[in-house]
Design an enzyme around this catalytic site. Structure first.
Site, PDB file in Angstrom:
ATOM      1  CB  SER A  31      -0.863   0.071   1.271  1.00  0.00           C
ATOM      2  OG  SER A  31      -1.750  -0.991   1.316  1.00  0.00           O
ATOM      3  CG  HIS A  62      -3.515  -3.035  -2.840  1.00  0.00           C
ATOM      4  ND1 HIS A  62      -2.371  -3.790  -2.744  1.00  0.00           N
ATOM      5  CD2 HIS A  62      -3.814  -2.659  -1.587  1.00  0.00           C
ATOM      6  CE1 HIS A  62      -2.013  -3.872  -1.475  1.00  0.00           C
ATOM      7  NE2 HIS A  62      -2.867  -3.197  -0.749  1.00  0.00           N
ATOM      8  CG  HIS A  84      -4.809  -8.271   1.345  1.00  0.00           C
ATOM      9  ND1 HIS A  84      -5.093  -7.412   0.298  1.00  0.00           N
ATOM     10  CD2 HIS A  84      -3.674  -7.798   1.911  1.00  0.00           C
ATOM     11  CE1 HIS A  84      -4.171  -6.479   0.243  1.00  0.00           C
ATOM     12  NE2 HIS A  84      -3.300  -6.678   1.206  1.00  0.00           N
ATOM     13  CE1 TYR A  86      -8.471  -6.852   3.134  1.00  0.00           C
ATOM     14  CE2 TYR A  86      -6.490  -7.421   4.343  1.00  0.00           C
ATOM     15  CZ  TYR A  86      -7.158  -6.601   3.465  1.00  0.00           C
ATOM     16  OH  TYR A  86      -6.511  -5.539   2.891  1.00  0.00           O
ATOM     17  CD  GLU A  87      -8.682  -8.250  -1.313  1.00  0.00           C
ATOM     18  OE1 GLU A  87      -9.265  -7.873  -2.340  1.00  0.00           O
ATOM     19  OE2 GLU A  87      -7.436  -8.275  -1.209  1.00  0.00           O
ATOM     20  CB  ALA A 114       1.429  -0.500   4.579  1.00  0.00           C
ATOM     21  CG  MET A 204      -3.823  -6.918   7.928  1.00  0.00           C
ATOM     22  SD  MET A 204      -5.329  -6.018   7.532  1.00  0.00           S
ATOM     23  CE  MET A 204      -5.411  -4.869   8.923  1.00  0.00           C
ATOM     24  CB  SER A 205       0.109  -8.704   2.953  1.00  0.00           C
ATOM     25  OG  SER A 205       1.164  -7.809   3.240  1.00  0.00           O
ATOM     26  CG  ASN A 228      -0.240   2.290  11.225  1.00  0.00           C
ATOM     27  OD1 ASN A 228      -0.033   1.752  10.124  1.00  0.00           O
ATOM     28  ND2 ASN A 228      -0.683   1.611  12.261  1.00  0.00           N
ATOM     29  CG  HIS A 240      -6.705   1.654   3.596  1.00  0.00           C
ATOM     30  ND1 HIS A 240      -5.694   0.709   3.576  1.00  0.00           N
ATOM     31  CD2 HIS A 240      -6.948   1.956   2.291  1.00  0.00           C
ATOM     32  CE1 HIS A 240      -5.347   0.463   2.317  1.00  0.00           C
ATOM     33  NE2 HIS A 240      -6.102   1.202   1.523  1.00  0.00           N
TER      34      HIS A 240
END
Ligand code: HPA
Length: 268
Positions: A31, A62, A84, A86-87, A114, A204-205, A228, A240
């Site tokens: 990201s 993305h 991802h 989560y998709e 990120a 998350m990746s 962050n 995000h």
């Protein structure tokens, strides 16, 4: 053949046909880190729609394309946009592209992402080389028939990246990446737990891709852009927009580092 094996076989064929296997290095852009694609010399863009079997991402920030060309004189393939877990994607889908590229002979896979930082003393944004990961995603792309023992991150490649950072005076932290399922950011208690488990950053990746590319024979490295402070470390909850913005803020430094690493790789 299962549906996913069939899709993978199609992607392998499309990537091979497009010449992606001639790249020496594959770089997955996280990201906000997409601008590196603008620096590719002789760029040829391959939208995911043109690649059969390529799982696209619906996450804002993305883009969905591969970019082939040269960076620092090294033939590269950039993956701009990843899907991802989560998709609703499987571990195989989340890692399919890098796994196919490695199988086609791309010898180095550099994964970027990120991530939220667990060290309040690290400025935001900053860059962290991933020394290892903790896979908290509950799945793996590996099957018993594949190799992929130990940590997927290559030590020599890691040292080369550290040296490249020194070449161009880019500050680079090192640390452990905890890969979480998402899609929500962590609770404060989860962040404290991951810190005690030994994580330096949360995201998350990356873990699925690292495991699959390593098992397919590539040398793997990872760089997190700490966009962050992880939840609970500052007054602001991660979001995000902030992540993408911080990624863009770091993207010039990130590009400098990647190009310096590729120059060193060119001499190896
Ligand atoms: N947590 C998980 N994933 C992330 C974060 C975070 O704080 N920042 C960017 N990706």
């Amino acid at each position: 053949m299962t549906a996913s094996q069939d899709e993978r076989a199609r992607l392998l064929e499309s990537l091979g046909g497009a010449g992606a296997g001639e790249a020496r290095v594959a770089i997955v852009l996280g990201s906000g880190l997409g601008p590196l694609a603008d620096e590719v010399v002789g760029a040829k863009s391959l939208p995911y729609e043109e690649l059969t079997g390529m799982p696209a991402s619906a996450v804002p920030g993305h883009a969905g394309r591969l970019v082939l060309g040269e960076l620092s004189g090294v033939p590269v393939v950039l993956q701009q946009g990843r899907c991802h877990l989560y998709e609703g994607r499987t571990a195989e889908e989340a890692s399919r592209c890098v796994s196919c590229l490695a199988e086609l002979g791309v010898g180095v896979v550099l994964l970027t992402n990120a991530a939220g930082g667990l060290h309040s003393e690290w400025p935001v944004p900053s860059l962290m080389r991933i020394t290892d990961h903790i896979n908290m995603q509950g799945v793996t792309p590996l099957t018993a028939s594949e190799r992929g023992y130990g940590s997927p991150y290559d030590l020599e490649l890691g040292s080369l990246i550290d040296a490249a950072a020194a070449d161009v005076a880019v500050e680079l932290q090192t640390g452990v990446y905890a890969a979480l399922p998402g899609p929500t950011y962590e609770t404060h208690a989860e962040v404290r737990m991951h810190g005690r488990f030994g994580a330096d950053a949360v995201g998350m990746s990356t873990a699925q891709e690292a495991l699959a590319a390593h098992a397919a024979g590539a040398k793997v490295a990872g760089i997190s852009c700490i966009t962050n402070y992880a939840a609970g470390l500052s007054d602001v909850e991660p979001n995000h927009e902030e992540v993408v913005e911080a990624g863009l803020e770091a993207s010039a430094r990130f590009a400098l580092l990647i190009k310096a690493a590729l120059s060193r790789l060119d001499k190896v």
